[in-house]
Design a protein around this motif. Structure first.
Motif, PDB file in Angstrom:
ATOM      1  N   LEU A 313     -43.003  25.244  23.323  1.00 25.75           N
ATOM      2  CA  LEU A 313     -43.974  24.570  24.184  1.00 25.75           C
ATOM      3  C   LEU A 313     -44.621  23.407  23.451  1.00 25.75           C
ATOM      4  N   LEU A 314     -44.672  22.253  24.111  1.00 26.00           N
ATOM      5  CA  LEU A 314     -45.425  21.114  23.612  1.00 26.00           C
ATOM      6  C   LEU A 314     -46.763  21.080  24.353  1.00 26.00           C
ATOM      7  N   ALA A 315     -47.851  21.209  23.613  1.00 25.71           N
ATOM      8  CA  ALA A 315     -49.203  21.189  24.193  1.00 25.71           C
ATOM      9  C   ALA A 315     -50.113  20.501  23.194  1.00 25.71           C
ATOM     10  N   HIS A 316     -50.773  19.449  23.617  1.00 20.18           N
ATOM     11  CA  HIS A 316     -51.530  18.618  22.678  1.00 20.18           C
ATOM     12  C   HIS A 316     -52.579  19.407  21.896  1.00 20.18           C
ATOM     13  N   GLN A 317     -53.368  20.224  22.588  1.00 23.15           N
ATOM     14  CA  GLN A 317     -54.473  20.911  21.922  1.00 23.15           C
ATOM     15  C   GLN A 317     -54.092  22.349  21.559  1.00 23.15           C
ATOM     16  N   PRO A 318     -54.411  22.770  20.343  1.00 22.25           N
ATOM     17  CA  PRO A 318     -54.130  24.159  19.947  1.00 22.25           C
ATOM     18  C   PRO A 318     -54.780  25.182  20.864  1.00 22.25           C
ATOM     19  N   ALA A 319     -55.848  24.811  21.569  1.00 27.82           N
ATOM     20  CA  ALA A 319     -56.532  25.747  22.461  1.00 27.82           C
ATOM     21  C   ALA A 319     -55.616  26.318  23.532  1.00 27.82           C
ATOM     22  N   ALA A 320     -54.484  25.686  23.785  1.00 27.22           N
ATOM     23  CA  ALA A 320     -53.536  26.184  24.789  1.00 27.22           C
ATOM     24  C   ALA A 320     -52.805  27.441  24.319  1.00 27.22           C
ATOM     25  N   ILE A 321     -52.990  27.839  23.075  1.00 27.78           N
ATOM     26  CA  ILE A 321     -52.198  28.932  22.505  1.00 27.78           C
ATOM     27  C   ILE A 321     -52.456  30.271  23.192  1.00 27.78           C
ATOM     28  N   ALA A 322     -53.677  30.524  23.665  1.00 29.56           N
ATOM     29  CA  ALA A 322     -53.974  31.823  24.278  1.00 29.56           C
ATOM     30  C   ALA A 322     -53.104  32.055  25.502  1.00 29.56           C
ATOM     31  N   GLU A 323     -53.017  31.058  26.367  1.00 34.47           N
ATOM     32  CA  GLU A 323     -52.177  31.182  27.562  1.00 34.47           C
ATOM     33  C   GLU A 323     -50.705  31.201  27.182  1.00 34.47           C
ATOM     34  N   ALA A 324     -50.333  30.438  26.164  1.00 28.78           N
ATOM     35  CA  ALA A 324     -48.938  30.430  25.718  1.00 28.78           C
ATOM     36  C   ALA A 324     -48.513  31.812  25.260  1.00 28.78           C
ATOM     37  N   ALA A 325     -49.384  32.494  24.534  1.00 26.52           N
ATOM     38  CA  ALA A 325     -49.060  33.845  24.065  1.00 26.52           C
ATOM     39  C   ALA A 325     -48.928  34.810  25.239  1.00 26.52           C
ATOM     40  N   GLU A 326     -49.769  34.650  26.235  1.00 24.71           N
ATOM     41  CA  GLU A 326     -49.688  35.524  27.414  1.00 24.71           C
ATOM     42  C   GLU A 326     -48.351  35.363  28.130  1.00 24.71           C
ATOM     43  N   HIS A 327     -47.770  34.170  28.085  1.00 27.46           N
ATOM     44  CA  HIS A 327     -46.500  33.900  28.758  1.00 27.46           C
ATOM     45  C   HIS A 327     -45.297  34.090  27.837  1.00 27.46           C
ATOM     46  N   GLY A 328     -45.507  34.598  26.641  1.00 30.21           N
ATOM     47  CA  GLY A 328     -44.386  34.911  25.765  1.00 30.21           C
ATOM     48  C   GLY A 328     -43.725  33.709  25.130  1.00 30.21           C
ATOM     49  N   VAL A 329     -44.456  32.594  24.987  1.00 32.62           N
ATOM     50  CA  VAL A 329     -43.901  31.417  24.313  1.00 32.62           C
ATOM     51  C   VAL A 329     -43.593  31.770  22.859  1.00 32.62           C
ATOM     52  N   ASP A 330     -42.455  31.294  22.376  1.00 38.59           N
ATOM     53  CA  ASP A 330     -42.071  31.599  21.000  1.00 38.59           C
ATOM     54  C   ASP A 330     -42.774  30.687  19.987  1.00 38.59           C
ATOM     55  N   LEU A 331     -42.864  29.413  20.303  1.00 34.51           N
ATOM     56  CA  LEU A 331     -43.468  28.464  19.382  1.00 34.51           C
ATOM     57  C   LEU A 331     -44.183  27.372  20.168  1.00 34.51           C
ATOM     58  N   GLN A 332     -45.429  27.103  19.807  1.00 35.75           N
ATOM     59  CA  GLN A 332     -46.176  25.992  20.388  1.00 35.75           C
ATOM     60  C   GLN A 332     -46.349  24.914  19.330  1.00 35.75           C
ATOM     61  N   LEU A 333     -46.077  23.667  19.712  1.00 33.57           N
ATOM     62  CA  LEU A 333     -46.287  22.522  18.827  1.00 33.57           C
ATOM     63  C   LEU A 333     -47.473  21.731  19.357  1.00 33.57           C
ATOM     64  N   SER A 334     -48.469  21.503  18.495  1.00 39.10           N
ATOM     65  CA  SER A 334     -49.707  20.847  18.907  1.00 39.10           C
ATOM     66  C   SER A 334     -50.156  19.842  17.854  1.00 39.10           C
ATOM     67  N   GLY A 335     -51.179  19.083  18.229  1.00 39.79           N
ATOM     68  CA  GLY A 335     -51.813  18.134  17.315  1.00 39.79           C
ATOM     69  C   GLY A 335     -53.302  18.156  17.551  1.00 39.79           C
ATOM     70  N   HIS A 336     -53.882  16.992  17.874  1.00 38.71           N
ATOM     71  CA  HIS A 336     -55.261  16.845  18.329  1.00 38.71           C
ATOM     72  C   HIS A 336     -56.309  16.926  17.217  1.00 38.71           C
ATOM     73  N   THR A 337     -56.149  17.820  16.266  1.00 30.14           N
ATOM     74  CA  THR A 337     -57.200  18.078  15.281  1.00 30.14           C
ATOM     75  C   THR A 337     -57.197  17.098  14.120  1.00 30.14           C
ATOM     76  N   HIS A 338     -56.067  16.460  13.866  1.00 29.48           N
ATOM     77  CA  HIS A 338     -55.873  15.595  12.688  1.00 29.48           C
ATOM     78  C   HIS A 338     -56.062  16.358  11.387  1.00 29.48           C
ATOM     79  N   GLY A 339     -56.018  17.697  11.468  1.00 26.42           N
ATOM     80  CA  GLY A 339     -56.265  18.502  10.277  1.00 26.42           C
ATOM     81  C   GLY A 339     -57.687  18.397   9.775  1.00 26.42           C
ATOM     82  N   GLY A 340     -58.571  17.827  10.602  1.00 24.86           N
ATOM     83  CA  GLY A 340     -59.946  17.585  10.182  1.00 24.86           C
ATOM     84  C   GLY A 340     -60.169  16.142   9.752  1.00 24.86           C
ATOM     85  N   GLN A 341     -59.117  15.468   9.312  1.00 23.94           N
ATOM     86  CA  GLN A 341     -59.083  14.054   8.901  1.00 23.94           C
ATOM     87  C   GLN A 341     -59.941  13.766   7.675  1.00 23.94           C
ATOM     88  N   LEU A 342     -61.215  14.071   7.730  1.00 31.99           N
ATOM     89  CA  LEU A 342     -62.087  13.867   6.577  1.00 31.99           C
ATOM     90  C   LEU A 342     -62.718  15.210   6.196  1.00 31.99           C
TER      91      LEU A 342
END
Length: 398
Positions: A313-342
């Motif tokens: 699953l491609l989903a911009h925000q990691p927050a989508a993971i809860a619903e992804a897990a409910e639907h049995g997604v194997d791997l979600q690829l996300s970004g949005h956070t920049h790792g914190g950036q600073l």
């Protein structure tokens, strides 16, 4: 990154509310800097009003950079954005350094007791000089980290349901490029060249590609047409697409040969049998539901699929993971956070997202998530302890 929950396409009152909050917060930090570096730093004579005026000017410049970078012609917007955003990042680092220094001073005072006025003045001068020196070093390091050539990060992900026939499938993920005021065509050309050199099977762009309209940026994003992958180039919207005209960008990316996944899926086929098939799904940005005709709908994306087939699953925000897990997604690829950036901003990001960076297994099932540090940056062209990345993901059968 810093705009996690701003309303989509803000109304005028929402924009002015944002500017008001930004002015209040950053104005307070500028005053804090004046107290610690100018007043307590012992500046006197002509130096004091000059330093005070400089801080006031930097404050006004930073406030003006946000609207000007979006509204003014590029000849004006670009240098204003560089100056304003560099100071924004430097101010954030200065704030963290001052807070850390004040905590140290507080602990020392607890152990030593009150100090005489002469010693207090000396300590104030030492604090100001050491704070400015450390902030300068951190700012320089942050600029170098953000502006150097983007590195390729190798990631191996083992999926329990991945057939051995698909083991070794390679996905290149890029995210949060933020083409706009400071990142432009020459930088993107280099990124495209690096990606193509990896000869990926699939290319996934997980949102926040642009900060500006198609009219402003189409020449700068045109190199995306040169991306090459055996099974296609795919994109999902991020929150910044909704500040920049999502429908126009969806059309433009389609014109460039990029497949936009809007609550839908495609099948990646590497061979003739079912064991050679994997589902790739994509959903709209997590907070796009209040934009007409948009909003994430994972159930729709997965409707009618073979549940025995692995799905990425491609989903911009990691927050989508809860619903992804409910639907049995194997791997979600996300970004949005920049790792914190600073750093240490990553700890604040955790207040809004379940994961900040890297590979994680979501509790309670087999679903995993990989969160990219991002390929570009938002706002300050600075990264501290969090390098940009082109992620080269190899899927391995479990």
């Amino acid at each position: 990154m810093w705009q996690h929950q701003y309303p989509i396409m803000p109304r005028p009152w929402q924009f002015f509310l944002f500017i008001g909050i930004l002015a209040s917060v950053t104005g307070s930090i500028h005053y804090y800097a004046w107290v610690r570096l100018v007043r307590d730093g012992g500046l006197g004579g002509a130096a004091r009003p000059v330093a005070t005026a400089a801080l006031c000017g930097l404050f006004l410049m930073m406030l003006a950079a946000v609207p000007i970078s979006r509204l003014a012609p590029r000849a004006i917007a670009t240098p204003m954005a560089w100056a304003g955003y560099i100071w924004m990042g430097t101010l954030a680092l200065l704030f963290f350094v001052m807070v850390a220094g004040d905590l140290v001073r507080f602990v020392m005072q607890l152990s030593t007791g009150p100090v005489d006025p002469e010693r207090r003045a000396m300590l104030g001068r030492m604090f100001a000089m050491s704070t400015l020196g450390l902030t300068g070093v951190l700012a320089g390091l942050s600029l170098w980290t953000a502006l150097r050539r983007v590195g390729v990060r190798e990631v191996q992900v083992t999926l329990a349901r991945l057939p051995k026939e698909l083991s070794g499938l390679r996905v290149v993920q890029i995210s949060d490029l933020h083409i706009g005021p400071t990142l432009k065509r020459p930088w993107l050309l280099q990124v495209v060249e690096q990606i193509n050199a990896l000869s990926p099977d699939v290319i996934a762009i997980t949102g926040d590609l642009v900060d500006g309209s198609v009219k402003e940026l189409s020449w700068h994003t045109a190199p995306l047409a040169g991306l090459k992958a055996r099974h296609g180039v795919f994109f999902v919207t991020g929150n910044h697409e909704y500040y920049s005209g999502p429908n126009e960008w969806i059309a433009e990316l389609s014109r460039l040969g990029v497949r936009v996944l809007r609550n839908e899926r495609v099948t990646i086929e590497t061979g003739p049998t079912e064991a050679h098939r994997l589902d790739l799904a994509g959903v709209d940005d997590y907070h796009s539901g209040n934009f007409p005709g948009h909003g994430p709908d994972l159930a729709r994306a997965l409707l009618g699929r073979d549940p025995s087939r692995p799905v990425v699953l491609l989903a911009h925000q990691p927050a989508a993971i809860a619903e992804a897990a409910e639907h049995g997604v194997d791997l979600q690829l996300s970004g949005h956070t920049h790792g914190g950036q600073l750093w240490p901003w990553r700890f604040m990001v955790l207040l809004q997202q379940p994961y900040v960076a890297g590979l994680h297994r979501h509790p309670g099932g087999h679903t995993q998530i990989y969160v990219s540090n991002g390929t570009g940056y938002w706002g300050p062209p600075m990264r501290l302890g969090v390098p940009s990345e082109i992620t080269h993901i190899t899927l391995v059968s479990g």
